[in-house]
Write an enzyme that holds these catalytic residues in place. Structure first.
Site, PDB file in Angstrom:
ATOM      1  N   ASP A 146      -0.837  18.293 -10.891  1.00  0.00           N
ATOM      2  CA  ASP A 146      -0.945  19.619 -10.277  1.00  0.00           C
ATOM      3  C   ASP A 146       0.105  20.567 -10.817  1.00  0.00           C
ATOM      4  O   ASP A 146      -0.185  21.748 -11.073  1.00  0.00           O
ATOM      5  CB  ASP A 146      -0.802  19.501  -8.759  1.00  0.00           C
ATOM      6  CG  ASP A 146      -0.862  20.853  -8.070  1.00  0.00           C
ATOM      7  OD1 ASP A 146      -1.879  21.554  -8.222  1.00  0.00           O
ATOM      8  OD2 ASP A 146       0.106  21.225  -7.392  1.00  0.00           O
TER       9      ASP A 146
ATOM     10  N   MET B 179       0.823  -1.211   0.000  1.00  0.00           N
ATOM     11  CA  MET B 179       0.000   0.000   0.000  1.00  0.00           C
ATOM     12  C   MET B 179       0.860   1.265   0.000  1.00  0.00           C
ATOM     13  O   MET B 179       0.495   2.273  -0.610  1.00  0.00           O
ATOM     14  CB  MET B 179      -0.932   0.003   1.206  1.00  0.00           C
ATOM     15  CG  MET B 179      -2.024  -1.058   1.153  1.00  0.00           C
ATOM     16  SD  MET B 179      -2.937  -1.047  -0.407  1.00  0.00           S
ATOM     17  CE  MET B 179      -3.528   0.637  -0.485  1.00  0.00           C
TER      18      MET B 179
END
Length: 266
Positions: free
Chosen positions: A127, A112
């Site tokens: 971004d 993860m």
């Protein structure tokens, strides 16, 4: 089938890993972001208006891996021993391919953490580039390989990790060994600073410094690197182990120190 994240009453519960063996655990994840060819050219030429895109995305991915337990419910707090995020320009995509690598010695895996690092690195690329290309697409976030623990090794059959896997596993390979390698720190330079100093990274032994403070390292670099006075500019930022620092701090063996110009987001 037993659901490991539910207790006997069907309530969400963190898995108890106390009886698992501590082993070396590693995971490699990947993802990509597709963009217009003109956007990729700006990225390759380091000409994006917001600054050093890859350096920012790398730091974001590393930070995200370290904070996975705050983002994904029921994940354990892990003492990661290594996190790497690397990028490859793909003109066929066109865009950027991202690889993230995580390692620790512990009782639970780091899949993860690697996936989170790849995801956030891709989001940061978006971004940093969205001012010139809002139509970018993120995809292909997936686990490539994992090792360690009871389940042993797993490899995606269609994985094309290639030589980059080794880069992720040891991104400081090829740097000459030091006289006291156990006392070394790694120094990295990014964006225009890297270009002007004509050096990307180097290893410095703390035994070569007057003391173990960051100011002593700066003084050492000022003397040893051509145009090292650029590091004295007030605008130059410094991060130690991927955390931006201000003022003087004490360094420890194994620390990674990065110098870079300011970047902007939002």
């Amino acid at each position: 089938m037993t659901l490991t994240h539910l207790n006997e009453r069907g309530q969400a519960s963190m898995v108890d890993v106390h009886d698992k063996d501590e082993t070396r655990r590693e995971a490699l994840a990947s993802g990509w972001i597709r963009m217009q060819p003109e956007t990729l050219k700006l990225l390759v030429d380091d000409d994006m208006p917001k600054g050093d895109v890859l350096a920012t995305a790398r730091i974001a991915g590393i930070q995200a891996a370290k904070r996975t337990h705050e983002l994904i419910p029921l994940c354990h707090v892990l003492m990661l021993s290594k996190v790497s995020v690397d990028f490859e320009f793909d003109h066929q995509l066109p865009g950027v391919r991202v690889r993230s690598f995580c390692r620790l010695a512990g009782r639970t895996g780091v899949e993860m953490e690697a996936l989170t690092a790849a995801s956030v690195a891709c989001l940061t690329l978006y971004d940093m580039c969205k001012a010139v290309d809002r139509g970018m697409v993120i995809g292909g976030v997936q686990l490539e390989t994992k090792s360690g623990g009871r389940s042993g090794e797993w490899h995606r059959e269609d994985s094309q990790s290639g030589a980059m896997d080794q880069t992720m596993a040891d991104d400081t390979a090829g740097i000459p060994p030091l006289e006291h390698p156990e006392m070394q720190v790694t120094v990295r330079f990014f964006a225009e600073l890297r270009e002007r100093l004509n050096v990307e990274s180097l290893h410095v032994s703390l035994t070569d410094l007057e003391d173990t403070r960051l100011s002593a390292l700066r003084a050492f670099l000022l003397q040893r690197i051509q145009s090292g006075e650029l590091l004295e500019q007030p605008r130059i930022l410094c991060a130690v182990n991927h955390e931006v620092v201000q003022g003087d701090i004490t360094l420890a063996p194994g620390d990674e120190i990065a110098f870079f110009p300011p970047v902007t987001g939002g």
